[in-house]
Design an enzyme around this catalytic site. Structure first.
Site, PDB file in Angstrom:
ATOM      1  N   TYR A 118      68.790 -53.660  31.024  1.00  0.00           N
ATOM      2  CA  TYR A 118      68.763 -54.230  32.377  1.00  0.00           C
ATOM      3  C   TYR A 118      68.201 -55.648  32.390  1.00  0.00           C
ATOM      4  O   TYR A 118      68.513 -56.433  33.280  1.00  0.00           O
ATOM      5  CB  TYR A 118      67.896 -53.364  33.302  1.00  0.00           C
ATOM      6  N   ASP A 176      70.937 -39.502  37.800  1.00  0.00           N
ATOM      7  CA  ASP A 176      71.985 -39.182  38.786  1.00  0.00           C
ATOM      8  C   ASP A 176      72.603 -37.829  38.468  1.00  0.00           C
ATOM      9  O   ASP A 176      72.859 -37.017  39.350  1.00  0.00           O
ATOM     10  CB  ASP A 176      73.103 -40.242  38.773  1.00  0.00           C
ATOM     11  N   ASP A 213      69.051 -44.092  34.113  1.00  0.00           N
ATOM     12  CA  ASP A 213      69.847 -44.307  35.328  1.00  0.00           C
ATOM     13  C   ASP A 213      70.953 -43.248  35.403  1.00  0.00           C
ATOM     14  O   ASP A 213      71.138 -42.588  36.426  1.00  0.00           O
ATOM     15  CB  ASP A 213      70.437 -45.722  35.286  1.00  0.00           C
ATOM     16  N   LYS A 259      69.680 -42.965  21.569  1.00  0.00           N
ATOM     17  CA  LYS A 259      70.831 -42.876  20.670  1.00  0.00           C
ATOM     18  C   LYS A 259      70.400 -43.453  19.326  1.00  0.00           C
ATOM     19  O   LYS A 259      70.871 -44.507  18.882  1.00  0.00           O
ATOM     20  CB  LYS A 259      72.017 -43.657  21.251  1.00  0.00           C
ATOM     21  N   ASP A 267      73.599 -38.456  24.706  1.00  0.00           N
ATOM     22  CA  ASP A 267      74.873 -37.824  25.080  1.00  0.00           C
ATOM     23  C   ASP A 267      74.743 -36.298  25.010  1.00  0.00           C
ATOM     24  O   ASP A 267      75.193 -35.574  25.905  1.00  0.00           O
ATOM     25  CB  ASP A 267      76.034 -38.340  24.209  1.00  0.00           C
TER      26      ASP A 267
HETATM   27  C1  IPM Z   1      68.897 -46.741  40.693  1.00  0.00           C
HETATM   28  C2  IPM Z   1      70.026 -47.654  41.083  1.00  0.00           C
HETATM   29  C3  IPM Z   1      69.651 -49.058  40.645  1.00  0.00           C
HETATM   30  C4  IPM Z   1      69.611 -49.075  39.146  1.00  0.00           C
HETATM   31  C5  IPM Z   1      70.532 -50.165  41.211  1.00  0.00           C
HETATM   32  C6  IPM Z   1      70.618 -50.112  42.726  1.00  0.00           C
HETATM   33  C7  IPM Z   1      70.076 -51.528  40.759  1.00  0.00           C
HETATM   34  O1  IPM Z   1      71.206 -47.196  40.541  1.00  0.00           O
HETATM   35  O2  IPM Z   1      67.761 -46.970  41.156  1.00  0.00           O
HETATM   36  O3  IPM Z   1      69.146 -45.780  39.956  1.00  0.00           O
HETATM   37  O4  IPM Z   1      70.639 -49.223  38.474  1.00  0.00           O
HETATM   38  O5  IPM Z   1      68.512 -48.946  38.596  1.00  0.00           O
HETATM   39 MG    MG Z   2      71.047 -45.320  39.571  1.00  0.00          MG
END
Ligand code: IPM
Ligand code: MG
Length: 368
Positions: free
Chosen positions: A142, A253, A249, A192, A225
């Site tokens: 990032y 999710d 990230d 990884k 993975d």
């Molecule tokens: C998260 C989001 C952020 C990230 C974005 C909005 C920059 O996806 O907080 O998971 O990628 O970290």
């Molecule tokens: Mg995210």
């Protein structure tokens, strides 16, 4: 004792409407539990761009550095898609994370009993799930340099760099081990190491920190993975997962969606302790700004409300009050109240954003 301070940054999309409900919850704790906060509010993301031509002003950044905790709604929206990368709404959030040095991002994935049927996985796979992903938040691909889009041999080349120092790995590993001690005492580290040098170093450093200071915690390593695969196969094998910024990230999710409750999950981003002993901290829901439903009273305020519960727990040492708020949320779900995102085949009582908060306030009152 000085009054603890909170900076509220509602942001974009559904951010302002869910945050309005959180403010009512904060006020309830002030009126009924004597927990008074000094609350200020400011702009971030697209809202700040519209007002000031930047996704985060220096003045807001200074305020964030000065308060005991920041509570953020969400940033982003389609109207900002064409903005230059350097001023996109997301940059406001990334600047807060980076300049406050919030290196440990705690993302719980909890399956609420009342919602087990709501997951895309079988109820027996997710029922009772309670895992914590600790995502490194201030480094890795990032932020690594060099980055950019350059021209080489007459074609464009997109470049980002994955980079981790051993101190960056060690400090987030410590956060994970400390947390594990207060939970199930197990950490699984994901990288990884089979393809990336940064992954090889990650694995070594996590192991070294473990062996030196946390030998009592059970540590395992997994390729990220395979970790994604195991998370969908049998998520209850995990307690705490520690991983880098980009894998975290993705995996967070994935884990959030397993629970069927993306609109329900909070997060905490913690840095080093300040002079008063509290960690630098920012709390925000895992979900995004959901521009498609913004302004319609459809958004689920629970993730943002539970983010305030995490603030009570991790910034203000009010674990019992956090339990109180979490129990109120469990109660309204058990009572069948459902915002639009929670309306599954099993049905329930449809409620608006504000009605959900009304019910949570009533459940808090009922607890006495
Ligand atoms: C998260 C989001 C952020 C990230 C974005 C909005 C920059 O996806 O907080 O998971 O990628 O970290
Ligand atoms: Mg995210």
């Amino acid at each position: 004792m000085t009054t603890p301070s909170l900076l509220i940054l509602p942001g974009d999309g559904i951010g302002p409407e869910v945050m309005a409900e959180v403010r009512r919850i904060i006020d309830w704790f002030g009126a009924k539990r004597g927990l008074v906060f000094e609350v200020s509010e400011d702009l971030v993301g697209g809202a700040a761009w519209d007002a000031h031509g930047t996704p985060l002003t220096d003045a807001t950044m200074s305020k964030a550095q000065a308060v005991d905790a920041v509570l953020l709604g969400a940033v982003g929206g389609p109207q900002y898609d064409d903005l230059d990368f350097s001023v996109k709404p997301e940059r406001g959030l990334l600047r807060l994370r980076k300049e406050m040095d919030l290196y440990a991002n705690l993302r719980p994935a909890v399956c609420f009993d009342a919602l087990a049927d709501f997951s895309s996985l079988k109820p027996e796979v997710v029922g009772g799930l309670d895992i914590m992903i600790v995502r490194e938040l201030t480094s890795g691909v990032y932020f690594g340099e060099p980055r950019g889009i350059v021209t080489e041999n007459n074609e464009r080349v997109g470049i980002n760099t994955q980079r981790y120092t051993e101190s960056e790995i060690a400090r987030v590993a410590r956060s994970a081990f400390e947390l594990a001690r207060r939970r199930g005492n197990r950490v699984c580290s994901m990288e990884k190491a089979n393809v990336m040098e940064s992954g090889v170093l990650w694995r070594q450093v996590v192991q070294e920190v473990h062996d030196a200071d946390y030998p009592d915690v059970e540590l395992s390593h997994m390729y990220a993975d395979a970790g994604a695969m195991q998370l969908t196969r049998w998520p209850k094998q995990f307690d705490v997962i520690v991983t880098d910024n980009l894998f975290g990230d993705l995996l967070s999710d994935l884990a959030a969606m397993l629970t069927g409750s993306l609109g329900m999950l909070p997060s905490a981003s913690l840095g080093a302790p300040m002079a008063n002993g509290r960690p630098k901290a920012l709390y925000e829901p895992v979900h995004g700004s959901a521009p498609d439903i913004a302004g319609q009273g459809k958004a689920n305020p629970i993730a943002c409300i539970l983010s305030f519960a995490m603030a009570l727990r991790y910034s203000f040492d009010q674990g019992a009050e956090a339990d109180r708020l979490e129990a109120a949320v469990q109660q309204v779900l058990a009572d069948g109240l459902r915002t639009a995102d929670l309306m599954g085949p099993a049905g329930g009582t449809p409620v608006s954003t504000a009605q959900m908060a009304d019910a949570i306030l009533a459940a808090l009152d009922a607890q006495g």
